[in-house]
Design an enzyme around this catalytic site. Structure first.
Site, PDB file in Angstrom:
ATOM      1  N   HIS A 202      -4.582  -1.947   7.546  1.00 47.65           N
ATOM      2  CA  HIS A 202      -3.663  -0.773   7.248  1.00 47.65           C
ATOM      3  C   HIS A 202      -3.737   0.405   8.316  1.00 47.65           C
ATOM      4  O   HIS A 202      -2.744   1.030   8.396  1.00 47.65           O
ATOM      5  CB  HIS A 202      -4.137  -0.182   5.944  1.00 47.65           C
ATOM      6  N   ASP A 272       3.327  -9.156   5.539  1.00 47.71           N
ATOM      7  CA  ASP A 272       2.676  -8.381   4.847  1.00 47.71           C
ATOM      8  C   ASP A 272       3.282  -6.901   4.815  1.00 47.71           C
ATOM      9  O   ASP A 272       4.163  -6.995   5.809  1.00 47.71           O
ATOM     10  CB  ASP A 272       1.119  -7.919   5.155  1.00 47.71           C
TER      11      ASP A 272
END
Length: 356
Positions: A202, A272
């Site tokens: 992230h 993702d």
């Protein structure tokens, strides 16, 4: 005599071409759609949608939002996804929903009693599916099939089902069976394996230096065991032994040789979230790169309208083999089997008591 027969000229039936879908799954900003979001979804017709905590208040509100998402895009069968793993990653929480345990709980039980662990894992997934389907959510981004290694970042941590590939595979299969019984499709993640990453994707791009042999023995193994599942999500991880230049999401050699080749995954492959900081470049470029690598669908989660417009442009239309795999993933779902919720909850509590 009889009047002459009048023969009507044959008019070829005009075949209306179904408008194409965008090869993208999008989030939305809040608990109800704005006028601009509706217009955008009507225009681009995303392949699906994904919900986050910011979209969730009550069961009735979520059900209405899910219906509105499908209506706005004009795609009544569009899958609606959520990340409802349990533990830290649970978008649905009390008081309206049960808070499922993290995946590691089932791994701890598996070490003591494999049979009980498999039943508990399947039952837990069945209960999650029951709650999701009641609101029209029909795809869950779970189970996590990553195999954690010593020294890896805790972004996976207790989300992992176990630390041994065979246990992850067995528990992952039980989880997928629970979803199947509940009419919800699983997304196995993060293919080809996020368990060695020493950084949170992230925030930055994790780099893994393990050899092909090391990766095949551990990381790839659970995915290979569950290669017939309908959906998978890629890892934003750079595996230097596989591709020195690009993370899995944007790597054609990894998608073709590892995910489709060695692992043998046959389902619909989504990236993702493209807004994660592991990836670089414009959002149009990120979407274009993941599609060029072989991802069927680009996933974008944060609901930012400018980013979504760029992703739609880069992702292009869902067609060819990608469209076939997407349609097969939709057909995978079957109507749910009957469930006695009270009985299931009581049984799950009994099974988990030794590790509670």
């Amino acid at each position: 005599g009889d009047p002459p027969l009048r023969v009507r000229p044959r008019v070829a039936a005009s075949k209306k071409k179904t408008p194409s879908l965008a090869a993208a799954i999008f989030g939305c900003a809040g608990m109800a759609l704005s006028k601009d979001e509706r217009a955008f979804f009507r225009k681009v017709r995303p392949a699906g949608f994904i919900l986050f905590g910011r979209n969730i208040e009550t069961p009735a509100q979520v059900k209405a939002l899910v219906a509105d998402l499908r209506r706005s895009s004009g795609v009544p069968h569009a899958p609606v996804l959520i990340d409802q793993e349990g533990g830290r990653v649970a978008r649905l929480r009390p008081p309206h929903w049960r808070h499922p345990p993290p995946g590691a709980v089932f791994g701890h039980l598996y070490e003591r009693d494999p049979k009980a662990a498999l039943e508990a894992c399947r039952l837990n997934a069945r209960l999650i599916a029951h709650e999701l389907l009641a609101m029209g959510v029909d795809v869950d981004c779970a189970p996590v099939l990553d195999v954690p290694q010593p020294g890896s970042h805790d972004i996976v941590g207790d989300r992992a089902l176990a630390r041994e590939p065979y246990a992850v595979a067995a528990l992952g299969l039980a989880w997928c069976q629970g979803f199947a019984e509940g009419g919800v499709a699983p997304v196995i993640k993060h293919i080809p394996g996020h368990g060695r990453a020493r950084a949170d994707s992230h925030l930055s791009l994790p780099e893994v230096g393990a050899t092909w042999a090391e990766l095949a023995a551990a990381d790839f193994a659970p995915f290979k065991a569950l290669a017939d599942q309908p959906w998978a999500m890629t890892a934003h991880v750079l595996y230097t032994a596989l591709d020195k230049a690009a993370p899995a999401t944007a790597s054609r050699p990894i998608v073709e040789d590892v995910i489709r080749g060695h692992i043998g995954f046959t389902g619909a492959l989504m990236s993702d979230d493209l807004s994660m900081k592991a990836l670089a470049g414009s959002f149009e470029l990120r979407a274009r790169e993941c599609r060029a690598a072989g991802c069927d669908i680009a996933l974008h989660c944060n609901g930012n309208p400018d980013e979504m417009a760029a992703v739609a442009l880069g992702a292009g239309a869902l067609e060819g083999e990608s469209l076939k795999r997407y349609r097969a993933a939709l057909k995978w779902r079957k109507p749910p089997k009957k469930l006695d919720v009270g009985k299931a909850l009581a049984r799950l509590a009994t099974l988990l008591a030794p590790v509670a």
